[in-house]
Design a protein around this motif. Structure first.
Motif, PDB file in Angstrom:
ATOM      1  N   PHE A  38     -18.468  39.589  92.232  1.00  0.00           N
ATOM      2  CA  PHE A  38     -19.768  38.912  92.253  1.00  0.00           C
ATOM      3  C   PHE A  38     -20.888  39.876  91.856  1.00  0.00           C
ATOM      4  O   PHE A  38     -21.762  39.549  91.041  1.00  0.00           O
ATOM      5  CB  PHE A  38     -20.031  38.352  93.652  1.00  0.00           C
ATOM      6  CG  PHE A  38     -21.350  37.653  93.794  1.00  0.00           C
ATOM      7  CD1 PHE A  38     -21.528  36.360  93.326  1.00  0.00           C
ATOM      8  CD2 PHE A  38     -22.422  38.287  94.395  1.00  0.00           C
ATOM      9  CE1 PHE A  38     -22.745  35.713  93.449  1.00  0.00           C
ATOM     10  CE2 PHE A  38     -23.646  37.665  94.532  1.00  0.00           C
ATOM     11  CZ  PHE A  38     -23.799  36.362  94.055  1.00  0.00           C
ATOM     12  N   PHE A  62     -13.717  39.878  95.918  1.00  0.00           N
ATOM     13  CA  PHE A  62     -14.631  38.846  95.424  1.00  0.00           C
ATOM     14  C   PHE A  62     -16.078  39.329  95.436  1.00  0.00           C
ATOM     15  O   PHE A  62     -16.855  39.002  94.529  1.00  0.00           O
ATOM     16  CB  PHE A  62     -14.483  37.566  96.257  1.00  0.00           C
ATOM     17  CG  PHE A  62     -13.368  36.680  95.801  1.00  0.00           C
ATOM     18  CD1 PHE A  62     -13.533  35.817  94.725  1.00  0.00           C
ATOM     19  CD2 PHE A  62     -12.141  36.706  96.428  1.00  0.00           C
ATOM     20  CE1 PHE A  62     -12.501  34.999  94.293  1.00  0.00           C
ATOM     21  CE2 PHE A  62     -11.094  35.896  96.010  1.00  0.00           C
ATOM     22  CZ  PHE A  62     -11.276  35.040  94.936  1.00  0.00           C
ATOM     23  N   SER A  63     -16.456  40.107  96.443  1.00  0.00           N
ATOM     24  CA  SER A  63     -17.820  40.646  96.502  1.00  0.00           C
ATOM     25  C   SER A  63     -18.082  41.601  95.348  1.00  0.00           C
ATOM     26  O   SER A  63     -19.161  41.587  94.737  1.00  0.00           O
ATOM     27  CB  SER A  63     -18.051  41.373  97.832  1.00  0.00           C
ATOM     28  OG  SER A  63     -17.883  40.511  98.922  1.00  0.00           O
ATOM     29  N   PHE A 103     -19.731  30.630  91.292  1.00  0.00           N
ATOM     30  CA  PHE A 103     -18.829  31.617  91.872  1.00  0.00           C
ATOM     31  C   PHE A 103     -18.231  31.104  93.179  1.00  0.00           C
ATOM     32  O   PHE A 103     -17.068  31.355  93.491  1.00  0.00           O
ATOM     33  CB  PHE A 103     -19.563  32.935  92.113  1.00  0.00           C
ATOM     34  CG  PHE A 103     -18.667  34.081  92.441  1.00  0.00           C
ATOM     35  CD1 PHE A 103     -18.017  34.778  91.429  1.00  0.00           C
ATOM     36  CD2 PHE A 103     -18.453  34.476  93.751  1.00  0.00           C
ATOM     37  CE1 PHE A 103     -17.166  35.838  91.713  1.00  0.00           C
ATOM     38  CE2 PHE A 103     -17.612  35.528  94.052  1.00  0.00           C
ATOM     39  CZ  PHE A 103     -16.968  36.210  93.027  1.00  0.00           C
ATOM     40  N   GLY A 104     -19.041  30.359  93.952  1.00  0.00           N
ATOM     41  CA  GLY A 104     -18.540  29.768  95.193  1.00  0.00           C
ATOM     42  C   GLY A 104     -17.419  28.780  94.940  1.00  0.00           C
ATOM     43  O   GLY A 104     -16.435  28.721  95.695  1.00  0.00           O
ATOM     44  N   THR A 115      -9.677  40.806 100.503  1.00  0.00           N
ATOM     45  CA  THR A 115     -10.000  39.711  99.578  1.00  0.00           C
ATOM     46  C   THR A 115     -11.499  39.540  99.440  1.00  0.00           C
ATOM     47  O   THR A 115     -12.024  39.354  98.332  1.00  0.00           O
ATOM     48  CB  THR A 115      -9.368  38.393 100.074  1.00  0.00           C
ATOM     49  OG1 THR A 115      -7.981  38.593 100.322  1.00  0.00           O
ATOM     50  CG2 THR A 115      -9.539  37.285  99.032  1.00  0.00           C
ATOM     51  N   VAL A 116     -12.208  39.628 100.570  1.00  0.00           N
ATOM     52  CA  VAL A 116     -13.672  39.554 100.535  1.00  0.00           C
ATOM     53  C   VAL A 116     -14.243  40.695  99.701  1.00  0.00           C
ATOM     54  O   VAL A 116     -15.176  40.499  98.912  1.00  0.00           O
ATOM     55  CB  VAL A 116     -14.248  39.600 101.970  1.00  0.00           C
ATOM     56  CG1 VAL A 116     -15.759  39.785 101.943  1.00  0.00           C
ATOM     57  CG2 VAL A 116     -13.906  38.329 102.713  1.00  0.00           C
ATOM     58  N   PHE A 170      -9.550  31.921  96.716  1.00  0.00           N
ATOM     59  CA  PHE A 170      -9.653  32.869  97.823  1.00  0.00           C
ATOM     60  C   PHE A 170      -8.382  32.888  98.661  1.00  0.00           C
ATOM     61  O   PHE A 170      -7.795  33.951  98.905  1.00  0.00           O
ATOM     62  CB  PHE A 170     -10.862  32.528  98.707  1.00  0.00           C
ATOM     63  CG  PHE A 170     -11.129  33.551  99.778  1.00  0.00           C
ATOM     64  CD1 PHE A 170     -11.991  34.615  99.544  1.00  0.00           C
ATOM     65  CD2 PHE A 170     -10.513  33.462 101.019  1.00  0.00           C
ATOM     66  CE1 PHE A 170     -12.228  35.563 100.521  1.00  0.00           C
ATOM     67  CE2 PHE A 170     -10.742  34.402 102.004  1.00  0.00           C
ATOM     68  CZ  PHE A 170     -11.605  35.454 101.750  1.00  0.00           C
ATOM     69  N   CYS A 192     -14.335  30.682  94.267  1.00  0.00           N
ATOM     70  CA  CYS A 192     -13.800  31.235  95.521  1.00  0.00           C
ATOM     71  C   CYS A 192     -12.982  30.198  96.284  1.00  0.00           C
ATOM     72  O   CYS A 192     -11.923  30.513  96.836  1.00  0.00           O
ATOM     73  CB  CYS A 192     -14.937  31.741  96.404  1.00  0.00           C
ATOM     74  SG  CYS A 192     -15.674  33.288  95.829  1.00  0.00           S
ATOM     75  N   THR A 193     -13.490  28.958  96.332  1.00  0.00           N
ATOM     76  CA  THR A 193     -12.771  27.908  97.070  1.00  0.00           C
ATOM     77  C   THR A 193     -11.390  27.647  96.485  1.00  0.00           C
ATOM     78  O   THR A 193     -10.472  27.234  97.199  1.00  0.00           O
ATOM     79  CB  THR A 193     -13.574  26.603  97.083  1.00  0.00           C
ATOM     80  OG1 THR A 193     -13.818  26.191  95.725  1.00  0.00           O
ATOM     81  CG2 THR A 193     -14.904  26.774  97.792  1.00  0.00           C
TER      82      THR A 193
END
Length: 215
Positions: A168, A164-165, A194-195, A160-161, A202, A198-199
């Motif tokens: 981004f 999203f990375s 973007f944060g 998942t990271v 994610f 993510c919240t």
């Protein structure tokens, strides 16, 4: 050190420390923010005979103070859990390994002397390697945790990271092409936006990946 603290809380099941965990993450995230946007934490670098190394700034001693609190607290709660167990309990031996591993981890702090200009090649990675090897041994050999569940959850989180990375980085690359006067303000605003995304998404994506892999 924060992740080690989180790990210590998880295996010791310390309810008191769980309350302080968000504050701990917030504190060390603040240092990371200073690291990215000012010279208060790291101000330049030292040039040694073997290469370059970060130079401690004004906030660095405060960081070391916070780090010592977290590291000592981690050692304390793991050791207390270890003492409360009987020798015939399954988790007695692996907790002993974790206690020793965290004690070894402390010796990696010798690298901080190099931040203050004392010239020698930093050997801290050797102590970190030994520490993490003991933890890995305790998890896999003595079943400190349900390793299959840990791997599955961690893999889902890591994937998942990665997603999203990647999104981004693509977003930043696109903005630099579209906006000719791309600057720190635009980067910061996009990062905040973007944060927030993510919240919201994610955990949903992580759970979807994890449940799919379990099936």
């Amino acid at each position: 050190p924060v992740f080690y603290y989180h790990f210590a809380i998880t295996i010791s099941e310390s309810t008191l420390d769980k309350k302080y965990l968000p504050l701990t993450y917030a504190t060390f995230s603040l240092f990371a923010l200073f690291l990215g946007f000012s010279d208060l934490f790291i101000e330049g670098y030292h040039s040694f005979f073997w290469g370059y190394y970060p130079k401690a700034g004004f906030l660095h001693p405060i960081y070391l103070f916070c780090l010592n609190i977290v590291a000592l607290r981690s050692l304390y709660i793991i050791y207390q859990s270890y003492k409360q167990l009987n020798s015939d309990q399954l988790s007695h031996k692996p907790l002993g390994y974790v206690t020793v591993s965290l004690f070894i981890y402390f010796f990696a702090a010798i690298d901080f002397l190099v931040n203050y200009g004392i010239e020698f090649y930093p050997p801290g990675i050797f102590f970190i390697f030994c520490s993490l090897t003991l933890v890995a041994y305790a998890i896999t050999k003595h079943k400190l945790m349900d390793i299959s569940v840990v791997i599955n959850r961690f893999s889902a989180w890591l994937f998942t990271v990665f997603i999203f990375s990647t999104v981004f980085c693509i977003g930043i690359a696109g903005l630099t092409v579209i906006i000719s006067d791309f600057n720190v303000v635009i980067f910061t605003l996009f990062s905040i936006f973007f944060g927030l995304i993510c919240t919201q998404f994610f955990d949903r994506l992580r759970l979807f990946i994890q449940t799919s892999s379990e099936k």
